[in-house]
Design a protein around this motif. Structure first.
Motif, PDB file in Angstrom:
ATOM      1  N   ILE A 118       1.025  -1.337   0.116  1.00  0.00           N
ATOM      2  CA  ILE A 118       0.045  -0.054  -0.166  1.00  0.00           C
ATOM      3  C   ILE A 118       0.744   1.428   0.149  1.00  0.00           C
ATOM      4  CG2 ILE A 118      -1.834   1.262   1.405  1.00  0.00           C
ATOM      5  CD1 ILE A 118      -2.787  -1.428   2.308  1.00  0.00           C
ATOM      6  N   THR A 119       1.856   1.563   0.614  1.00  0.00           N
ATOM      7  CA  THR A 119       3.033   2.305   0.904  1.00  0.00           C
ATOM      8  C   THR A 119       3.532   2.620  -0.522  1.00  0.00           C
ATOM      9  OG1 THR A 119       3.405   2.102   3.059  1.00  0.00           O
ATOM     10  CG2 THR A 119       4.970   3.383   2.206  1.00  0.00           C
ATOM     11  N   ARG A 120       3.652   1.510  -1.044  1.00  0.00           N
ATOM     12  CA  ARG A 120       4.554   1.671  -2.445  1.00  0.00           C
ATOM     13  C   ARG A 120       3.729   2.471  -3.474  1.00  0.00           C
ATOM     14  NH1 ARG A 120       9.201  -1.001  -3.689  1.00  0.00           N
ATOM     15  NH2 ARG A 120       8.720  -1.016  -5.916  1.00  0.00           N
ATOM     16  N   ARG A 121       2.409   1.969  -3.323  1.00  0.00           N
ATOM     17  CA  ARG A 121       1.489   2.427  -4.438  1.00  0.00           C
ATOM     18  C   ARG A 121       1.023   3.859  -4.251  1.00  0.00           C
ATOM     19  NH1 ARG A 121      -3.010  -2.353  -5.368  1.00  0.00           N
ATOM     20  NH2 ARG A 121      -1.560  -3.643  -6.656  1.00  0.00           N
ATOM     21  N   MET A 122       1.081   4.123  -2.820  1.00  0.00           N
ATOM     22  CA  MET A 122       0.722   5.706  -2.399  1.00  0.00           C
ATOM     23  C   MET A 122       2.243   6.565  -2.733  1.00  0.00           C
ATOM     24  SD  MET A 122      -1.025   5.113   1.466  1.00  0.00           S
ATOM     25  CE  MET A 122      -0.885   6.894   1.744  1.00  0.00           C
ATOM     26  N   LEU A 123       3.152   6.065  -2.631  1.00  0.00           N
ATOM     27  CA  LEU A 123       4.399   6.751  -2.963  1.00  0.00           C
ATOM     28  C   LEU A 123       4.386   7.082  -4.486  1.00  0.00           C
ATOM     29  CD1 LEU A 123       6.739   5.190  -0.391  1.00  0.00           C
ATOM     30  CD2 LEU A 123       5.963   7.491  -0.157  1.00  0.00           C
ATOM     31  N   GLY A 124       4.074   6.048  -5.338  1.00  0.00           N
ATOM     32  CA  GLY A 124       4.107   6.134  -6.766  1.00  0.00           C
ATOM     33  C   GLY A 124       5.358   5.708  -7.399  1.00  0.00           C
ATOM     34  N   SER A 125       6.349   6.697  -7.365  1.00  0.00           N
ATOM     35  CA  SER A 125       7.621   6.587  -8.127  1.00  0.00           C
ATOM     36  C   SER A 125       8.536   5.889  -7.502  1.00  0.00           C
ATOM     37  CB  SER A 125       8.268   7.888  -8.717  1.00  0.00           C
ATOM     38  OG  SER A 125       8.576   8.704  -7.547  1.00  0.00           O
ATOM     39  N   GLN A 126       9.414   5.038  -8.108  1.00  0.00           N
ATOM     40  CA  GLN A 126      10.793   4.509  -7.593  1.00  0.00           C
ATOM     41  C   GLN A 126      11.580   5.346  -6.591  1.00  0.00           C
ATOM     42  OE1 GLN A 126      11.115   1.287  -7.314  1.00  0.00           O
ATOM     43  NE2 GLN A 126      12.803   1.577  -5.807  1.00  0.00           N
ATOM     44  N   GLN A 127      11.872   6.663  -6.949  1.00  0.00           N
ATOM     45  CA  GLN A 127      12.415   7.653  -6.595  1.00  0.00           C
ATOM     46  C   GLN A 127      11.864   8.047  -5.099  1.00  0.00           C
ATOM     47  OE1 GLN A 127      13.057  11.381  -8.682  1.00  0.00           O
ATOM     48  NE2 GLN A 127      14.723  12.437  -7.132  1.00  0.00           N
ATOM     49  N   ALA A 128      10.454   8.043  -5.066  1.00  0.00           N
ATOM     50  CA  ALA A 128       9.925   8.493  -3.873  1.00  0.00           C
ATOM     51  C   ALA A 128       9.941   7.297  -2.880  1.00  0.00           C
ATOM     52  CB  ALA A 128       8.391   8.937  -4.163  1.00  0.00           C
ATOM     53  N   ILE A 129       9.944   6.172  -3.466  1.00  0.00           N
ATOM     54  CA  ILE A 129      10.053   4.938  -2.707  1.00  0.00           C
ATOM     55  C   ILE A 129      11.484   4.866  -1.782  1.00  0.00           C
ATOM     56  CG2 ILE A 129       9.941   2.383  -2.568  1.00  0.00           C
ATOM     57  CD1 ILE A 129       8.143   2.543  -4.960  1.00  0.00           C
ATOM     58  N   GLU A 130      12.355   5.016  -2.779  1.00  0.00           N
ATOM     59  CA  GLU A 130      13.843   4.856  -2.111  1.00  0.00           C
ATOM     60  C   GLU A 130      14.011   6.163  -0.967  1.00  0.00           C
ATOM     61  OE1 GLU A 130      16.498   5.073  -5.523  1.00  0.00           O
ATOM     62  OE2 GLU A 130      15.793   3.218  -6.163  1.00  0.00           O
ATOM     63  N   ALA A 131      13.598   7.385  -1.392  1.00  0.00           N
ATOM     64  CA  ALA A 131      13.717   8.506  -0.449  1.00  0.00           C
ATOM     65  C   ALA A 131      13.167   8.158   0.909  1.00  0.00           C
ATOM     66  CB  ALA A 131      13.050   9.666  -1.108  1.00  0.00           C
ATOM     67  N   PHE A 132      11.796   7.670   0.748  1.00  0.00           N
ATOM     68  CA  PHE A 132      10.944   7.090   1.954  1.00  0.00           C
ATOM     69  C   PHE A 132      11.442   6.110   2.631  1.00  0.00           C
ATOM     70  CE2 PHE A 132       7.694   4.462   4.073  1.00  0.00           C
ATOM     71  CZ  PHE A 132       7.067   5.393   4.653  1.00  0.00           C
ATOM     72  N   SER A 133      12.105   5.023   1.955  1.00  0.00           N
ATOM     73  CA  SER A 133      12.804   3.977   2.796  1.00  0.00           C
ATOM     74  C   SER A 133      14.267   4.432   3.412  1.00  0.00           C
ATOM     75  CB  SER A 133      13.489   2.738   1.548  1.00  0.00           C
ATOM     76  OG  SER A 133      12.180   2.468   1.065  1.00  0.00           O
ATOM     77  N   ALA A 134      14.903   5.455   2.838  1.00  0.00           N
ATOM     78  CA  ALA A 134      16.190   6.179   3.479  1.00  0.00           C
ATOM     79  C   ALA A 134      15.789   6.739   4.792  1.00  0.00           C
ATOM     80  CB  ALA A 134      16.777   7.158   2.502  1.00  0.00           C
ATOM     81  N   ARG A 135      14.453   7.297   4.917  1.00  0.00           N
ATOM     82  CA  ARG A 135      13.997   8.194   6.002  1.00  0.00           C
ATOM     83  C   ARG A 135      13.707   7.170   7.227  1.00  0.00           C
ATOM     84  NH1 ARG A 135      11.350  11.455   2.112  1.00  0.00           N
ATOM     85  NH2 ARG A 135       9.238  10.421   2.781  1.00  0.00           N
ATOM     86  N   ILE A 136      12.984   5.786   6.834  1.00  0.00           N
ATOM     87  CA  ILE A 136      12.363   5.084   7.854  1.00  0.00           C
ATOM     88  C   ILE A 136      13.446   4.043   8.314  1.00  0.00           C
ATOM     89  CG2 ILE A 136      10.157   5.602   7.234  1.00  0.00           C
ATOM     90  CD1 ILE A 136       9.953   2.865   5.980  1.00  0.00           C
ATOM     91  N   LYS A 137      14.627   3.998   7.399  1.00  0.00           N
ATOM     92  CA  LYS A 137      15.667   2.942   7.812  1.00  0.00           C
ATOM     93  C   LYS A 137      15.963   2.889   9.392  1.00  0.00           C
ATOM     94  CE  LYS A 137      19.583   2.589   5.663  1.00  0.00           C
ATOM     95  NZ  LYS A 137      20.550   2.460   4.788  1.00  0.00           N
ATOM     96  N   PRO A 138      16.368   4.134   9.849  1.00  0.00           N
ATOM     97  CA  PRO A 138      16.817   3.919  11.100  1.00  0.00           C
ATOM     98  C   PRO A 138      15.813   3.484  12.226  1.00  0.00           C
ATOM     99  CG  PRO A 138      16.990   6.196  10.150  1.00  0.00           C
ATOM    100  CD  PRO A 138      16.404   5.358   9.358  1.00  0.00           C
ATOM    101  N   LEU A 139      14.466   3.129  11.775  1.00  0.00           N
ATOM    102  CA  LEU A 139      13.582   2.557  12.640  1.00  0.00           C
ATOM    103  C   LEU A 139      13.870   0.974  12.774  1.00  0.00           C
ATOM    104  CD1 LEU A 139      10.167   3.615  11.190  1.00  0.00           C
ATOM    105  CD2 LEU A 139      11.129   4.352  13.507  1.00  0.00           C
ATOM    106  N   SER A 140      14.565   0.373  11.541  1.00  0.00           N
ATOM    107  CA  SER A 140      15.118  -1.074  11.769  1.00  0.00           C
ATOM    108  C   SER A 140      16.070  -1.092  12.915  1.00  0.00           C
ATOM    109  CB  SER A 140      15.374  -1.518  10.318  1.00  0.00           C
ATOM    110  OG  SER A 140      14.480  -1.494   9.365  1.00  0.00           O
ATOM    111  N   MET A 141      16.934  -0.233  12.854  1.00  0.00           N
ATOM    112  CA  MET A 141      18.057  -0.323  13.792  1.00  0.00           C
ATOM    113  C   MET A 141      17.509   0.039  15.169  1.00  0.00           C
ATOM    114  SD  MET A 141      21.409   2.179  14.109  1.00  0.00           S
ATOM    115  CE  MET A 141      20.371   3.855  14.338  1.00  0.00           C
ATOM    116  N   ILE A 142      16.604   0.732  15.391  1.00  0.00           N
ATOM    117  CA  ILE A 142      16.068   1.045  16.851  1.00  0.00           C
ATOM    118  C   ILE A 142      15.175  -0.263  17.346  1.00  0.00           C
ATOM    119  CG2 ILE A 142      14.164   2.405  18.054  1.00  0.00           C
ATOM    120  CD1 ILE A 142      14.908   4.837  16.199  1.00  0.00           C
TER     121      ILE A 142
END
Length: 350
Positions: A207-231
């Motif tokens: 659902i998140t991928r569809r809402m973000l639309g472009s691959q660039q937006a997906i990669e930018a979003f993934s980079a922002r939330i990646k620290p959640l995995s570490m935490i």
């Protein structure tokens, strides 16, 4: 497992590069907290609904969701151009790996280590190892693929198909193997954990991928939330070791015992998958990632299900956490081996 950008930048971020160190520090922190403030850890352990710990559930989602955003099931159609790599991945992951891990767990904890471990503890460690063996890697394989100059698109195909199968196969295989080893299987909890930690995160990622639309937006979003995995990972490990503190401090050798079958399994599974790819003349850029997927583990899922089935302070949960500590050094050694043997494989798709 924590994802990383496959298209550019550093091959390993600081977290991925020093994952074993962060996990070791989280273990130490958990032991200290468990000794100095046992009430805090026990209160976290008591926050449960229907055998699901609410605190850990949030942390597991924090680990799993960022990588699910990077799974594109639309790439599954790309398998037609090179089916052999996918066939090896699926055969190793679902027809070999769970059963060899169960065999090794029973061999070591029911026989080799039996004189030094109580039978009820041995069954817990066996259960944790079975959960690890039935949960092949979902996203950290992107890191290993990049380090071996693997085909990023095909790696995504392998991971996506693997996830589709995991949704329907993980719970039945775990239940079968736990039953074979004579461990009671709480089916409702197992299915609930599979839905909570696989099905729903996958759906949320799609659902998140569809809402973000472009691959660039997906990669930018993934980079922002990646620290959640570490935490999520560090906090979960700290909680687990806070609850396991007394056992670990009194019997540190148990960590080494649990690591033995994990090490044998990891190198053995890699040898089977990589060897099969070599025999079948699979190009190296596909062969290396397909061997890495089965060798690595989806330890977030294994930890989550171990906690759900057996509790935060169980031997099963401890066994899955040891898998986290062992994995990165093992995988980096296999990356080095794969890179040294690159010239033994075809360079182009047949």
């Amino acid at each position: 497992m924590t994802d990383t950008d496959m298209t550019g930048g550093s091959a390993l971020g600081i977290f991925e590069r020093w994952l074993s160190l962060w996990v070791a520090l989280a273990m130490a922190a958990g032991l200290i907290i468990g000794s100095m403030s046992p009430g805090l850890v026990e209160s976290i352990a008591g926050a449960e609904i229907a055998s699901i710990n609410l605190v850990v559930a949030v942390l597991i989602w924090a680990m799993v969701f960022p990588m699910m955003v990077n799974v594109d099931f639309g790439a599954v159609a790309g398998v037609a151009r090179q089916p052999r790599g996918l066939l090896i991945t699926l055969a190793v992951n679902w027809l070999i790996k769970p059963f060899t891990m169960a065999f090794l767990a029973v061999l070591f904890f029911d026989y080799v280590f039996a004189p030094w471990i109580a039978p009820e503890d041995a069954q817990q460690y066996i259960a944790g190892l079975i959960l690890l063996g039935a949960a092949p890697c979902t996203a950290m394989v992107f890191v290993w693929s990049q380090l071996t100059r693997g085909d990023a698109t095909y790696t995504l195909v392998q991971v996506s198909v693997n996830d589709l199968i995991m949704v329907v196969a993980f719970a039945p295989i775990v239940a079968l193997l736990l039953g074979v080893t004579e461990i009671a299987v709480p089916w409702q909890t197992l299915v609930l954990a599979t839905v909570l930690y696989v099905v729903l995160p996958l759906a949320a990622g799609l659902i998140t991928r569809r809402m973000l639309g472009s691959q660039q937006a997906i990669e930018a979003f993934s980079a922002r939330i990646k620290p959640l995995s570490m935490i999520g990972l560090i906090a979960t490990v700290a909680i687990l070791f806070g609850l396991q503190g007394e056992v670990i401090l009194n019997r540190p050798v148990i960590i080494l015992m649990i690591a033995v079958p994990i090490l044998i399994q990891s190198y053995g599974i890699f040898a089977i998958a990589y060897g099969a790819a070599w025999v079948m003349r699979v190009p190296h850029k596909i062969a290396a990632p397909c061997a890495m997927i089965g060798t690595s583990n989806f330890f977030e899922l294994a930890v989550a299900v171990a906690i759900s089935l057996f509790g935060l302070n169980s031997g099963a949960a401890l066994a899955t956490v040891v898998g986290v500590l062992v994995e990165v050094p093992v995988m980096l050694s296999l990356v080095a081996f794969a890179n040294r043997t690159r010239n033994r494989f075809p360079t182009e798709t047949a």
